[in-house]
Structure formats: structure tokens, C-alpha cells
Design a protein around this motif. Structure first.
Motif, short mmCIF file in Angstrom:
data_model
loop_
_atom_site.label_atom_id
_atom_site.label_comp_id
_atom_site.label_asym_id
_atom_site.label_seq_id
_atom_site.Cartn_x
_atom_site.Cartn_y
_atom_site.Cartn_z
N LYS A 37 -44.35 8.75 64.66
CA LYS A 37 -44.92 9.77 63.75
C LYS A 37 -44.27 11.15 63.97
CE LYS A 37 -49.07 9.15 65.46
NZ LYS A 37 -48.72 8.17 66.53
N SER A 38 -44.23 11.60 65.21
CA SER A 38 -43.64 12.92 65.49
C SER A 38 -42.15 12.92 65.20
CB SER A 38 -43.90 13.33 66.94
OG SER A 38 -45.28 13.47 67.17
N ASN A 39 -41.52 11.77 65.31
CA ASN A 39 -40.10 11.67 64.99
C ASN A 39 -39.86 12.04 63.52
OD1 ASN A 39 -39.60 10.91 67.62
ND2 ASN A 39 -39.33 8.73 67.16
N GLU A 142 -45.55 21.60 65.20
CA GLU A 142 -45.26 20.41 66.02
C GLU A 142 -46.39 20.11 66.99
OE1 GLU A 142 -43.39 23.26 66.90
OE2 GLU A 142 -41.89 23.12 65.35
N GLN A 143 -46.41 18.88 67.46
CA GLN A 143 -47.40 18.46 68.45
C GLN A 143 -47.25 19.34 69.69
OE1 GLN A 143 -47.00 14.24 69.00
NE2 GLN A 143 -48.98 14.01 70.00
N GLY A 144 -48.35 19.91 70.14
CA GLY A 144 -48.27 20.75 71.33
C GLY A 144 -47.96 22.21 71.06
N LEU B 88 -48.18 19.26 59.59
CA LEU B 88 -49.03 19.48 60.77
C LEU B 88 -49.08 18.22 61.63
CD1 LEU B 88 -52.06 21.12 58.87
CD2 LEU B 88 -50.12 22.29 59.91
N ASP B 89 -48.59 18.34 62.87
CA ASP B 89 -48.57 17.19 63.76
C ASP B 89 -49.71 17.26 64.77
OD1 ASP B 89 -45.84 15.51 65.62
OD2 ASP B 89 -47.96 14.99 65.31
N GLU B 90 -50.77 16.51 64.49
CA GLU B 90 -51.94 16.43 65.38
C GLU B 90 -52.54 17.79 65.72
OE1 GLU B 90 -52.20 13.51 68.44
OE2 GLU B 90 -50.57 12.31 67.60
N MET B 91 -52.67 18.64 64.70
CA MET B 91 -53.24 19.97 64.91
C MET B 91 -54.74 19.85 65.23
SD MET B 91 -52.71 23.13 62.28
CE MET B 91 -52.26 24.76 62.89
N SER C 62 -43.37 10.10 73.44
CA SER C 62 -44.38 10.67 72.56
C SER C 62 -45.52 11.29 73.38
CB SER C 62 -44.95 9.58 71.67
OG SER C 62 -45.93 8.83 72.36
N GLY C 63 -46.38 12.03 72.70
CA GLY C 63 -47.53 12.66 73.36
C GLY C 63 -48.39 11.65 74.11
N GLY C 64 -48.68 10.53 73.45
CA GLY C 64 -49.51 9.50 74.07
C GLY C 64 -48.80 8.80 75.22
#
Ligand SMILES: Nc1ncnc2c1ncn2[C@@H]1O[C@H](COP(=O)(O)OP(=O)(O)OP(=O)(O)O)[C@@H](O)[C@H]1O
Ligand SMILES: Nc1ncnc2c1ncn2[C@@H]1O[C@H](COP(=O)(O)OP(=O)(O)OP(=O)(O)O)[C@@H](O)[C@H]1O
Ligand SMILES: [Mg+2]
Ligand SMILES: [Mg+2]
Lengths: 165, 164, 164, 165
Positions: A37-39, A142-144, B88-91, C62-64
Motif C-alpha cells: 500500500k505505501s509503495n 506519508e505513513q509516519g 493520505l497514508d494511514e493518517m 512496511s510499518g507493520g
């Protein structure tokens, strides 16, 4: 609707050419941890001209090329294409549809495309100026990113605001 | 120029205060210039006070409160300078159910103006999506995307569990 | 002393590889000395390869996946040197449903040896708690703790939403 | 069961004296964002001897004292007490039950207690040596620690391992 499709081929875990069709409104992306997903989010940043490998979690830009699995060998190139609807001319180009593409090879050599014609990075940057989109856009979260936004120094935050103001 | 920066800064301060109050259902927040006398170079600080609480450094806020402050900053800018699309990535990851509802309502308002592409693990957030894509690695290490219906997304996780 | 460090290091490497394989249902991982010739001072690197994937820097995970690696490191140490109690604050936050199940099974094994105090937003994780406490701010800005039953915990969120 | 109760009084958002009874097995803590869950985790770190205000999200140690709300004035002191069962003598003290307490005042002055007797910080540190618990313990995992664990340098990670080995 502005963004029509996202195509990834050889970009990170997308070893096989994949196309996502975005809809008007909200398009949601779900999937297990590590599924990619983040990719997809990074592919969008990348094709819009991101120059920092670190901001894509890598050490060098070639790290975005699919580097193989136990059953597949690495690819020699990564390519991402975003296709936009331009009917209201939000992009300063005389096309009703605009495709932005980017490639990178193992050598590190990169290429940029607008509607399949080869262009330079500065051409890509130029057409997105004043749209709010482009590398380091406040519209791509982005995530984070929460910690980065809140823990940066007042001076760094100033730079973010200047870009917007 | 000085005037340009000051007027943009004032606009975003106003927008930020409004969206913060909405996300926290009250409270006060502001953007403060570190050096009022050096507007052209001064850094910018974020001040945030959830309802009923007394202002302290934002470092003392909880994980979820910090997420709401970040959301308020980003959406304050989007409110003044909308972009064609927003990613939005996991906001919503640190948010509790209550705050996820507020976040959803914010998205529903803003989607009138911009197209949204959101990554989320929250089934609640995914309820308001107009289309859903599931990313899977049927073949280990190789991502592929499938279009899913909402109830399918829930079972997407179940199906992967059975394969695992 | 050199021997003491080397034997502890070897033990934790073994423990880490085992727990990693459990959390990822396969894959390989290791702890690597940056400088094999300077054991007494060398830094330690973490190498992690999820099943089917090919090793790259852990920054690309990844985050996870990163959360699972961190869980594997901590629990590898706990396995060798258990503590009387363990406190985990939202360690499961980035995990998908599948991985939360693996995390729960890990907790169920380790709770035989240590007492656990966990903070979580995941109703799934909370299912395996022997006791549940709800923290609320009935009076704004003032925390209080109430003992809750499991189905009560779910409604705890609903009750707060109604008050808000 | 080792840890019996956690008492907070004036510590961060716990303006009113609060007691949590831990059970054998897994004790879960739930609640809305900002309700005080992580504050409980930090109270445990703090009473075990944490010396860094920054690791408790503050700038100075006095930041952990309840600093008031719109309806309540700040308190002058913060106090946390952990009560342990010591029947198997895991703590090197001749008591079946051991209470560890810590206070801090607005002046910055702090006090430590073992079973209500005043002691020094080094006494607290000493009794937890070899238990794996104590400041910077690998057994206390704060919110957001994932990134810190994984992004620290190989040298910093070495220090963590030495502490354990
Ligand atoms: N160049 C590459 N070649 C092949 N795989 C890659 C490459 N770069 C990254 N990956 C893989 O992509 C995966 C990460 O994907 P991504 O970050 O998109 O996951 P995610 O779906 O966002 O997961 P999460 O929900 O945990 O955030 C990692 O497992 C990583 O190994
Ligand atoms: N000295 C203090 N006096 C009063 N309130 C304080 C003090 N220090 C912190 N707080 C408050 O405690 C709250 C943070 O609590 P905490 O971090 O425990 O939340 P949480 O329950 O973990 O939430 P989340 O689920 O978002 O992580 C903040 O709103 C902050 O304003
Ligand atoms: Mg991700
Ligand atoms: Mg918290």
C-alpha cells in the motif's frame, strides 16, 4: 475527477504491471502489512519528481526497482505513470488528458515523460508549480509523517509554510 | 515579500484554529511566530490546547492528540489552497473510534473539492470510500491490486489468514 | 568480558531468529556484528527478510513489518531474561488483523512467565486480557480509572461519544 | 503475580489519587485518545527511577506534576507508588510486600521511598539491578518505541544489548 489512473511496473514490490483506477471522491486502499500500500503512495511521490531516496525509505534511487524474490529475478527498470484528466486545463498543457511518466534503470539513469514524449525533470516540476502537487507536497501525507510535522524545528516548519504561502 | 507572507500566515492561522476546534470539539490552538519582529525569517511554533486542558508543549500531548493536530495543520492548508488530489497514508492510525468519526466527516466535506486516495486499516474509515482496492501478495513478495466491494474488504483479511 | 558478551549475543541471535520466524510465519532474520573482529565494541545490525522476499535494508520494510521486527527483538530478550512484569504501550498499533492474532498468541505464551500490562485500541487484543481498566476524563483534563468488563469496554467508547 | 497496584496522585493528568490493581496474567488498559493511558506507563518508568524528562515527553521533570485545568488549579506535588508482592524474594529486601514510591515538588526537589521509608535514588536502582526492570528497561515499551529501536545506530543498539547481556 483529476487523477484517472496510477500504473506501476517494476516499482518496489510491483513486479508485474499494475493499474489502479481512481474514482471521483474517495478511493480507499486496504491490505495486509507489507502488501504494498505505501509503495503505491511512494510511486506517486516518485513520479512527481521526488529526488530523495531516503524519503522513499531507500538508500539510493535504484532501491525502488523490484529487486527479486525467491522465485523471481530482479527487474532492470522501474516505471510509474500517472494519468490525469485535464479538461479544465488545471495543468498548463494543451491536452485533455495528461500522462506523467518516470523510469529508472539499474545504472541509476532516469527518464521522464509527458504523454510519452521524453522531457526533463524541470519540465515535470514546472507543470505542477502552483497546483500544490509536486515533490514535498502538503497534499501527500506519508505513513509516519505526524511525528515529522510536529517535531520539526520552528525553522523547518517555516520552510513548509513558505512553500505554501 | 513581507505583506504576502503575513497575509498568508494570518489566513492559515484562522483556518488552523477553526479546523482544530472541529477535530477536538472545542479547545484552542494557534500558530505563533517565534520572533514577531523578524517576520521574514522567524520560525513557526504550534500551540495546541485540547478542551478543558491547560496549554503545555505539544510534546506532552498523547499519540492520538498529536495526530489530530497534524490533521488540523494539513487540512488548514488544504482549505486555503486545495489540491486536485490528496493522498493520505494511514493518517487515522493513532485515532480512537470517536476521533475516526470526526476524521471521516472531515474527509466527506473535503472530498467535494479534492479527490482523495487513502490507505487505512480502519474498517470504519473504509466505509466512506467510493471505491476500494485491495493490495495483496498472492505470490510472495509480488504485489497485485484487486478491486473489492466493501464486505469483500473485510473478508479479504480473512481469506489471507486462511492462506497463511 | 569477551566470552560473556559472545555467548549472550549468540543466545539472543538464536532467540530472535526463532521468534521472528514465528511472527512472520517463516522468513529469516539475524543480528549481525558490524565488525566481527572487534566484538567488544562493535555495533549491532538487524537483518530481516520476510518470507518469500529478498533481503533489503530494514528501512524498506512496511510499518507493520517494522513493528513485528521490534516485537521479535523485545520478546527475544524477554525469552532469555524474563522480567516479573512487562508493560507494552500500543505495540500492536501498526498491525493488521492477521498479525494481531500472532501477537496475541505470543502474549498468551509469555504471560505464563511474566505479568503483562498492555495499552491497546484493538478490541481483538483486549479479548485476551484477564482484567480491563478503562481510563476516562469524565471531568475535562482529569483522568480517572474504572474497572470494565469486556463488553463494557466496547460501550465505553460509545458512552464517551454520547457525552462529547 | 508480582506487581499488585499502581497508585498515581498528581502525576500528569491524574489530579485525583487513582489506584489500579494489576492481575495475574494480562491487564489491559483502554480509553479514548488523551485520556491518560500512556501517562500510566510513564508513571511506572518514573517511579522506577527515570531521570530524563524528555523520555517522559516533558522538558523538565516538574512537567509531570498535574498543572491544572480550566476548573482546577495546579498541584504542588506528584506522587506515584508501585506495590509489589515479594513472597518469592525476587527483590533483595526482607518484606513480603514492597512499595516503591517517588515524589516531586514544584521546586524540582524529589524524594524516593521504600515501604514508606525515605531512601536515595541509588537504593531504588540497586534493588532492581538484575531484575531486568529499572530505567530504560527492555520490558517497558513506550508508545512510538518501534522507530527508536529500529532506527538507532548499530552503536546505540549495542548499548541496549550490553545492558541486557
Ligand atoms: N525494490 C523492492 N523490490 C521488492 N520488494 C520491495 C522493494 N522495496 C520494498 N519492497 C517490499 O515492499 C514491502 C513494503 O510494502 P509497503 O510499505 O507498501 O507495505 P504496506 O502495505 O504499506 O504495509 P503496512 O500496512 O505495514 O504499512 C516490504 O516488504 C518490502 O520488502
Ligand atoms: N502535567 C500535566 N498536567 C495535566 N495534564 C497533563 C500533564 N501532562 C500531560 N497531561 C495531559 O495528558 C494527556 C496525555 O495523556 P496520554 O498520553 O496518557 O493519553 P493516551 O490515553 O495515551 O492517549 P492516546 O490513545 O492518544 O495515546 C494530554 O492531553 C496532556 O495534556
Ligand atoms: Mg504502509
Ligand atoms: Mg498513548
Amino acid at each position: 475527477r483529476y487523477l484517472k489512473t496510477i500504473e506501476l511496473d517494476g516499482f518496489k514490490s510491483f513486479a508485474v504491471k499494475t493499474t489502479l483506477e481512481c474514482v471521483d471522491g474517495i478511493t480507499g486502499i486496504v491490505g495486509a502489512n507489507g502488501s504494498g500500500k505505501s509503495n503505491i503512495v511512494e510511486a506517486i511521490k516518485w513520479v512527481l519528481g521526488e529526488q530523495s531516496a531516503k524519503s522513499l525509505r531507500g538508500e539510493k534511487m535504484e532501491d525502488v526497482i523490484f529487486n527479486g524474490t525467491q522465485n523471481r529475478s530482479p527487474k532492470g527498470m522501474a516505471e510509474v505513470t500517472l494519468t490525469f484528466s485535464n479538461e479544465n486545463h488545471w495543468l498548463p498543457l494543451d491536452f485533455n488528458e495528461v500522462s506523467i511518466g518516470r523510469r529508472i534503470f539499474r545504472s541509476g539513469e532516469g527518464q521522464y515523460f509527458i504523454n510519452k514524449s521524453r522531457v526533463r525533470l524541470k519540465d515535470i516540476v514546472e507543470i505542477f508549480l502552483d497546483t500544490g502537487i509536486g515533490r514535498d507536497s502538503y497534499a501527500i501525507f506519508e505513513q509516519g509523517k505526524i511525528d515529522r510535522l510536529l517535531s520539526e524545528s520552528p525553522e523547518e516548519r517555516r520552510l513548509l509554510f513558505e512553500e505554501f504561502a | 515579500s513581507r505583506e504576502l507572507f503575513v497575509s498568508s500566515f494570518e489566513a492559515i492561522r484562522k483556518s488552523f484554529r477553526k479546523i482544530f476546534a472541529r477535530m477536538f470539539d472545542g479547545g484552542r490552538a494557534d500558530l505563533i511566530l517565534v520572533d514577531e519582529n523578524d517576520v521574514l525569517n522567524s520560525g513557526i511554533n504550534i500551540m495546541a490546547e485540547p478542551p478543558g486542558k491547560k496549554f503545555q508543549s505539544i510534546s506532552l500531548l498523547s499519540g492520538g492528540e498529536r495526530a489530530l493536530v497534524a490533521i488540523s495543520v494539513i487540512f488548514a492548508i488544504l482549505h486555503l489552497k486545495p489540491t486536485p488530489f490528496v493522498v493520505l497514508d494511514e493518517m487515522d492510525a493513532p485515532l480512537d473510534d470517536d476521533n475516526i468519526e470526526r476524521f471521516k466527516r472531515l474527509l466527506l466535506d473535503f472530498k467535494e473539492v479534492s479527490q482523495f486516495l487513502i490507505v487505512s486499516h480502519s474498517k470504519s474509515t473504509l466505509e466512506i470510500c467510493d471505491a476500494l482496492y485491495g493490495v495483496t501478495m498472492e505470490e510472495q513478495g509480488v504485489s497485485k491490486v484487486v478491486s473489492v466491494a466493501f464486505d469483500e474488504a473485510a473478508s479479504l483479511f480473512i481469506r489471507e489468514e486462511e492462506e497463511a
